[in-house]
Write an enzyme that holds these catalytic residues in place. Structure first.
Site, PDB file in Angstrom:
ATOM      1  N   ASN A  79      -5.570  12.340  -0.364  1.00  0.00           N
ATOM      2  CA  ASN A  79      -4.944  11.634   0.750  1.00  0.00           C
ATOM      3  C   ASN A  79      -5.814  10.826   1.688  1.00  0.00           C
ATOM      4  O   ASN A  79      -7.078  10.801   1.570  1.00  0.00           O
ATOM      5  CB  ASN A  79      -3.870  12.283   1.615  1.00  0.00           C
ATOM      6  CG  ASN A  79      -2.754  11.592   2.230  1.00  0.00           C
ATOM      7  OD1 ASN A  79      -2.041  10.645   1.550  1.00  0.00           O
ATOM      8  ND2 ASN A  79      -2.610  11.792   3.329  1.00  0.00           N
ATOM      9  N   LYS A  80      -5.363   9.993   2.491  1.00  0.00           N
ATOM     10  CA  LYS A  80      -6.018   9.363   3.422  1.00  0.00           C
ATOM     11  C   LYS A  80      -7.103   9.944   4.005  1.00  0.00           C
ATOM     12  O   LYS A  80      -6.842  10.902   4.538  1.00  0.00           O
ATOM     13  CB  LYS A  80      -5.001   8.421   4.312  1.00  0.00           C
ATOM     14  CG  LYS A  80      -5.807   7.559   5.606  1.00  0.00           C
ATOM     15  CD  LYS A  80      -6.494   6.276   4.724  1.00  0.00           C
ATOM     16  CE  LYS A  80      -5.874   5.529   3.916  1.00  0.00           C
ATOM     17  NZ  LYS A  80      -6.658   4.792   3.085  1.00  0.00           N
ATOM     18  N   ARG A 127      -7.153  -0.268  -7.152  1.00  0.00           N
ATOM     19  CA  ARG A 127      -7.288   0.776  -6.515  1.00  0.00           C
ATOM     20  C   ARG A 127      -7.269   2.124  -7.194  1.00  0.00           C
ATOM     21  O   ARG A 127      -6.172   2.706  -7.536  1.00  0.00           O
ATOM     22  CB  ARG A 127      -6.164   0.793  -5.369  1.00  0.00           C
ATOM     23  CG  ARG A 127      -6.074  -0.372  -4.234  1.00  0.00           C
ATOM     24  CD  ARG A 127      -5.282  -0.313  -3.180  1.00  0.00           C
ATOM     25  NE  ARG A 127      -6.196   1.010  -2.232  1.00  0.00           N
ATOM     26  CZ  ARG A 127      -5.422   1.621  -1.256  1.00  0.00           C
ATOM     27  NH1 ARG A 127      -4.405   1.062  -0.834  1.00  0.00           N
ATOM     28  NH2 ARG A 127      -6.271   2.169  -0.194  1.00  0.00           N
ATOM     29  N   ARG A 179       0.810  -1.235   0.127  1.00  0.00           N
ATOM     30  CA  ARG A 179      -0.036  -0.085  -0.030  1.00  0.00           C
ATOM     31  C   ARG A 179       0.811   1.262   0.087  1.00  0.00           C
ATOM     32  O   ARG A 179       2.180   1.083   0.117  1.00  0.00           O
ATOM     33  CB  ARG A 179      -0.880   0.175   1.273  1.00  0.00           C
ATOM     34  CG  ARG A 179      -0.114  -0.330   2.553  1.00  0.00           C
ATOM     35  CD  ARG A 179      -0.822   0.511   3.576  1.00  0.00           C
ATOM     36  NE  ARG A 179      -0.741   1.725   3.944  1.00  0.00           N
ATOM     37  CZ  ARG A 179       0.495   2.559   3.925  1.00  0.00           C
ATOM     38  NH1 ARG A 179       1.613   1.799   4.258  1.00  0.00           N
ATOM     39  NH2 ARG A 179       0.509   3.850   3.850  1.00  0.00           N
ATOM     40  N   GLY A 180       0.118   2.442  -0.115  1.00  0.00           N
ATOM     41  CA  GLY A 180       1.091   3.742  -0.139  1.00  0.00           C
ATOM     42  C   GLY A 180       1.471   3.898  -1.503  1.00  0.00           C
ATOM     43  O   GLY A 180       1.595   3.100  -2.540  1.00  0.00           O
ATOM     44  N   ALA A 181       0.971   5.182  -2.081  1.00  0.00           N
ATOM     45  CA  ALA A 181       1.134   5.585  -3.517  1.00  0.00           C
ATOM     46  C   ALA A 181       2.661   5.042  -4.133  1.00  0.00           C
ATOM     47  O   ALA A 181       2.507   4.430  -5.181  1.00  0.00           O
ATOM     48  CB  ALA A 181       0.626   7.037  -3.711  1.00  0.00           C
ATOM     49  N   GLN A 228      -3.121   2.568   9.778  1.00  0.00           N
ATOM     50  CA  GLN A 228      -1.660   2.566   9.452  1.00  0.00           C
ATOM     51  C   GLN A 228      -0.605   3.480   9.962  1.00  0.00           C
ATOM     52  O   GLN A 228       0.485   3.371  10.081  1.00  0.00           O
ATOM     53  CB  GLN A 228      -1.634   3.309   7.847  1.00  0.00           C
ATOM     54  CG  GLN A 228      -2.532   2.152   6.824  1.00  0.00           C
ATOM     55  CD  GLN A 228      -3.990   2.654   6.693  1.00  0.00           C
ATOM     56  OE1 GLN A 228      -4.583   3.016   7.585  1.00  0.00           O
ATOM     57  NE2 GLN A 228      -4.441   2.359   5.355  1.00  0.00           N
ATOM     58  N   ASP A 284      -1.936  10.839  -2.564  1.00  0.00           N
ATOM     59  CA  ASP A 284      -2.351   9.646  -3.353  1.00  0.00           C
ATOM     60  C   ASP A 284      -2.524  10.061  -4.773  1.00  0.00           C
ATOM     61  O   ASP A 284      -2.399   9.280  -5.908  1.00  0.00           O
ATOM     62  CB  ASP A 284      -3.522   8.818  -2.951  1.00  0.00           C
ATOM     63  CG  ASP A 284      -3.121   7.857  -1.817  1.00  0.00           C
ATOM     64  OD1 ASP A 284      -3.142   8.266  -0.757  1.00  0.00           O
ATOM     65  OD2 ASP A 284      -2.643   6.798  -1.956  1.00  0.00           O
TER      66      ASP A 284
HETATM   67  O1  MRU Z   1      -4.765   2.959   1.741  1.00  0.00           O
HETATM   68  P1  MRU Z   1      -3.349   3.387   1.957  1.00  0.00           P
HETATM   69  O2  MRU Z   1      -2.784   2.916   3.042  1.00  0.00           O
HETATM   70  O3  MRU Z   1      -2.715   2.966   0.638  1.00  0.00           O
HETATM   71  O4  MRU Z   1      -3.199   5.029   2.043  1.00  0.00           O
HETATM   72  C1  MRU Z   1      -1.949   5.440   1.741  1.00  0.00           C
HETATM   73  C2  MRU Z   1      -2.066   6.923   2.006  1.00  0.00           C
HETATM   74  O5  MRU Z   1      -2.996   7.524   2.033  1.00  0.00           O
HETATM   75  C3  MRU Z   1      -0.488   7.697   2.006  1.00  0.00           C
HETATM   76  O6  MRU Z   1      -0.498   8.752   2.798  1.00  0.00           O
HETATM   77  C4  MRU Z   1      -0.364   8.084   0.611  1.00  0.00           C
HETATM   78  O7  MRU Z   1      -0.312   7.090  -0.077  1.00  0.00           O
HETATM   79  C5  MRU Z   1       1.052   8.579   0.549  1.00  0.00           C
HETATM   80  S1  MRU Z   1       2.262   7.431   0.642  1.00  0.00           S
HETATM   81  C6  MRU Z   1       3.795   8.173   0.451  1.00  0.00           C
END
Ligand code: MRU
Length: 358
Positions: free
Chosen positions: A261-262, A106, A63-65, A211, A252
């Site tokens: 973002n999240k 996603r 996970r994470g962009a 997270q 993201d």
């Molecule tokens: O759902 P996730 O855990 O993939 O969400 C991640 C986030 O929102 C992060 O803040 C974002 O991807 C930036 S990661 C460098």
């Protein structure tokens, strides 16, 4: 496609794999830390087919962009190696189909589609099927290698914004686990600490999948960077009490008018604005999607079970209606600056500057 994988377990306390996600040349698999198990267990899983990769992305094992960008690229490479197609046309067709499947897992995190597309584009330079297989793997590896370099550059730029003794509030996990290594928001913190500054972090728990509580705190504890965990609803309180010098979050997707973002990020941005706390976004240029506006972006809706259950325990009526968007959009007017590998940008955010300014 049936999920399948080889599992290697790395027990807590022994050496943690250097990269969150990487290509395993020996097995021809995608190697990734299973983030659903953190912080209790550090386990590397070896992903040997696209079905399992998609499951790993959907369930947030990876996970994470930026890490998703690498997953997209490696996914196309894995598909190229597994495909039995014996003509260029058939192989490219297989890869495009797999690309569509991976992209759809996603929809908000733009890096996933970006990673897939970058590798598919590279395949066009090949002259035969072996060439396609070689080139797509090369390109996927390049995405992963570049991610580490870009994050270090981004971290160095952002680190200059932090002062000795600062406390940074962050949301979700934009650390090394969200990238191939180093991190974006946490990369900024790491770079400042590396430059000799004392930095403390307040990590928001980040319901529903925690997270922040599970991964951000784990990363920082491992690195011996002081971190305090709070619930998401405490950010107003800590900013009103002047316990926060700045907010740094990842992204993201960044459209012309908003930062995705999240879920919960927007609320922190409002509180920060109210209390004159700088609100920084740390993201590589690959996260920018300046051709789109906020209302053109699909926000991923996740299963209601994530709110009805916590760690396997029922915490809400089974039949209660649930709304569970994974991300929210923070309007640009709430953003003080965007930190990228090319520098720190303040409003107005102009794509040409962000892309090319060094
Ligand atoms: O759902 P996730 O855990 O993939 O969400 C991640 C986030 O929102 C992060 O803040 C974002 O991807 C930036 S990661 C460098």
């Amino acid at each position: 496609m049936r999920p399948g994988c080889l599992i290697l377990t790395v027990t807590k306390g022994s050496e943690i794999p250097l990269r969150t996600i990487d290509w395993n040349d020996e097995f021809e698999t995608i190697s990734m830390i299973d983030q659903t198990l953190l912080p209790a267990e550090v386990r590397t899983i070896e992903c040997d087919n696209i079905g399992f990769l998609c499951e790993a992305i959907l369930s947030l094992r990876i996970r994470g962009a930026p890490a998703l960008g690498a997953a997209g690229g490696f996914g196309v490479a894995l598909a190229a190696i597994k495909s039995r197609a014996d003509s260029m046309e058939a192989l490219l067709d297989d890869l495009r189909k797999v690309g569509d499947i991976i992209r759809s897992t996603r929809p908000t995190a733009v890096n996933l589609a970006w990673g897939v597309d970058r590798v598919l584009d590279a395949a066009r330079d090949a002259y035969d099927t072996d060439g396609i297989r070689r080139i797509v793997l090369q390109e996927a590896k390049a995405i992963a290698d570049e991610d580490v370099k870009l994050n270090k550059r981004l971290g160095a730029h952002g680190g200059e914004l932090l002062h000795d003794g600062d406390t940074v509030l962050t949301h979700c996990n934009a650390g090394r686990m969200a990238c191939v290594d180093w991190g974006t928001a946490l990369g900024v913190v790491r770079s400042a600490v590396e430059a000799g500054k004392e930095i403390k972090v307040i990590a928001c728990e980040t319901r529903p999948l925690n997270q922040g509580g599970r991964i951000t705190t784990w990363e920082l504890v491992e690195d011996k960077i002081p971190v305090t965990l709070i619930t998401d609803s405490m950010s107003g309180h800590v900013m009103r009490r002047q316990m926060v010098d700045c907010v740094i979050v990842g992204a993201d997707r960044i459209t012309q008018d908003a930062v995705f973002n999240k879920i919960g990020t927007y609320t922190h941005s409002l509180v920060a604005k109210e209390h004159n706390v700088p609100f920084y976004v740390a993201a590589p240029v690959s996260t920018f999607d300046f051709e789109r506006m906020e209302d053109e972006v699909e926000i991923e809706l996740r299963d209601g079970g994530e709110l009805r259950f916590m760690a396997g325990k029922q915490i809400a009526p089974l039949d209660v209606e649930v709304y569970n968007p994974a991300f929210d959009a923070t309007p640009m007017e709430n953003v003080t600056a965007i930190i990228t590998e090319n520098g720190v940008f303040r409003p107005p955010f102009l794509l040409d500057e962000v892309k090319y300014k060094m």
